[in-house]
Design an enzyme around this catalytic site. Structure first.
Site, short mmCIF file in Angstrom:
data_model
loop_
_atom_site.label_atom_id
_atom_site.label_comp_id
_atom_site.label_asym_id
_atom_site.label_seq_id
_atom_site.Cartn_x
_atom_site.Cartn_y
_atom_site.Cartn_z
N ASN A 66 0.87 -1.18 0.00
CA ASN A 66 0.00 0.00 0.00
C ASN A 66 0.90 1.23 0.00
O ASN A 66 1.51 1.56 1.02
CB ASN A 66 -0.89 -0.03 1.26
CG ASN A 66 -1.70 1.24 1.41
OD1 ASN A 66 -1.80 2.05 0.49
ND2 ASN A 66 -2.29 1.44 2.58
N LYS A 126 0.11 4.27 -0.22
CA LYS A 126 -0.52 5.46 0.37
C LYS A 126 -0.28 6.68 -0.54
O LYS A 126 -0.23 6.53 -1.75
CB LYS A 126 -0.02 5.69 1.79
CG LYS A 126 -0.16 4.45 2.66
CD LYS A 126 -0.04 4.75 4.11
CE LYS A 126 -0.01 3.45 4.89
NZ LYS A 126 -0.07 3.63 6.30
N HIS A 134 -9.37 0.59 4.87
CA HIS A 134 -8.10 0.82 5.58
C HIS A 134 -8.38 1.71 6.79
O HIS A 134 -9.25 2.59 6.73
CB HIS A 134 -7.10 1.48 4.63
CG HIS A 134 -5.71 1.54 5.21
ND1 HIS A 134 -5.35 2.49 6.13
CD2 HIS A 134 -4.63 0.74 5.04
CE1 HIS A 134 -4.08 2.29 6.48
NE2 HIS A 134 -3.63 1.23 5.83
N GLU A 160 -6.99 4.19 7.90
CA GLU A 160 -6.90 5.63 7.63
C GLU A 160 -8.19 6.13 6.99
O GLU A 160 -8.62 7.26 7.22
CB GLU A 160 -5.67 5.93 6.75
CG GLU A 160 -4.39 5.79 7.59
CD GLU A 160 -3.15 5.38 6.82
OE1 GLU A 160 -3.13 5.47 5.58
OE2 GLU A 160 -2.19 4.95 7.49
N GLU A 168 -5.24 -5.48 10.36
CA GLU A 168 -4.25 -4.43 10.57
C GLU A 168 -4.54 -3.72 11.89
O GLU A 168 -5.35 -2.78 11.92
CB GLU A 168 -4.32 -3.42 9.42
CG GLU A 168 -3.97 -4.00 8.08
CD GLU A 168 -3.36 -2.95 7.19
OE1 GLU A 168 -2.25 -3.18 6.71
OE2 GLU A 168 -3.97 -1.89 6.99
N GLY A 223 2.39 1.95 10.73
CA GLY A 223 3.30 3.10 10.60
C GLY A 223 3.98 3.47 11.91
O GLY A 223 4.58 4.54 12.02
N SER A 264 3.46 -2.47 10.26
CA SER A 264 4.92 -2.44 10.43
C SER A 264 5.59 -3.76 10.08
O SER A 264 6.51 -4.20 10.77
CB SER A 264 5.29 -2.00 11.85
OG SER A 264 4.84 -0.67 12.08
C1 PEP Z 1 -0.66 -0.03 6.00
O1 PEP Z 1 -0.77 1.15 5.82
O2 PEP Z 1 -1.53 -0.79 5.56
C2 PEP Z 1 0.48 -0.51 6.77
C3 PEP Z 1 0.44 -1.73 7.20
O3 PEP Z 1 1.51 0.36 6.99
P1 PEP Z 1 2.93 0.04 7.68
O4 PEP Z 1 3.45 -1.23 7.09
O5 PEP Z 1 3.79 1.21 7.38
O6 PEP Z 1 2.66 -0.12 9.15
#
Ligand code: PEP
Length: 255
Positions: A9, A11, A95, A97, A165, A171, A211
């Site tokens: 992703n 973003k 997601h 976000e 997630e 992040g 992460s």
């Molecule tokens: C994401 O945005 O779906 C995500 C998992 O980000 P990160 O790997 O940076 O935590």
């Protein structure tokens, strides 16, 4: 047998020149990916040129969001048929976000998932709890309606990938331990079982996201109900994304 799935992703990152460089790096290093499904989800302005850049490779193209209507007066939005036109086979829906920053709730996400699957694309549907919810012992209480209120037998299981997630891991550099992740993945699969039956649920990929990095991917991907990863930060660097794909390839060849 579930084909392992590694999705990136991007973003709101990358100009066209940067994106071309990243895709070239992934494409050229993609030697260790036999038996793995690989997806990248760039921002929407890159979809047409990146569709060309991945043509003839095993890299699939996805979007990060879609509107539930096919067309209309929705300034700034993009529909699923438009994404399909641009070469997408997958769309990330729900997601955290989108849920937290853009106020998308389960009822709306249910419509979005159906818009995606109804158009013949695959929805990568995200669920997960916040830190406060986890610390209050409410992880299952939060994840259960995220699954039950959005998915249903009218969403074709062949067109569905679920991503767990935990919001506190996205992040932040703080990853769920393989055991923490497996526990929630097992719970998600049991909820999927109540919708699709045990055989249907056994065929749906459930990815972990939060992460995921080259050094923690193997432990997570070695868990029985973790079928791949949704990767944010680490997918923006070709070497890191490739290392996660290699870790997946090794983890799944051992199973
Ligand atoms: C994401 O945005 O779906 C995500 C998992 O980000 P990160 O790997 O940076 O935590």
């Amino acid at each position: 047998m579930r084909t392992p799935f590694i999705a990136g992703n991007w973003k709101m990152h990358k100009t066209l020149a940067e994106a071309r460089e990243l895709v070239a790096g992934i494409r050229n290093g993609l030697t260790n990916a036999s038996g793995i499904d690989v997806l990248i989800c760039p921002p929407v302005q890159l979809l047409f040129p990146i569709a060309k850049a991945v043509l003839g490779t095993k890299i699939m193209l996805g979007a990060q969001n879609a509107h539930e209507a096919t067309h209309g007066a929705f300034t700034g939005e993009v529909s699923v048929p438009m994404l399909k036109d641009a070469g997408c086979t997958h769309v990330i829906i729900g997601h955290s976000e989108r849920r937290l920053l853009f106020g998308e709730r389960n009822d709306r996400l249910a419509r979005k998932v159906r818009a995606v699957t109804g158009a013949g694309l695959t929805a990568v549907y995200c669920v997960g709890e916040t830190l406060a919810e986890r610390e209050a012992g409410k992880t299952q209480e939060v994840v259960r309606p995220q699954v039950d209120e959005v998915l249903g037998r009218d969403v074709q299981s062949e067109r569905l990938v679920v991503a767990y997630e935990p919001v506190w891991a996205i992040g932040t550099g703080r990853t769920a331990t393989p055991q923490q992740a497996q526990e929630v993945h097992g719970f998600i699969r049991s909820r999927l079982g109540s919708i699709y039956g045990p055989t249907g649920a056994a065929n749906i990929r459930v990815l972990y996201g939060g992460s995921v990095k080259p050094d923690n991917a193997a432990g997570l991907l070695g868990q029985p109900d973790i079928d791949g990863a949704l990767v944010g930060g680490a997918c923006l660097v070709a070497a890191d994304f490739l290392a996660i794909i290699s870790a997946a390839s090794e983890a799944f060849s051992r199973q």
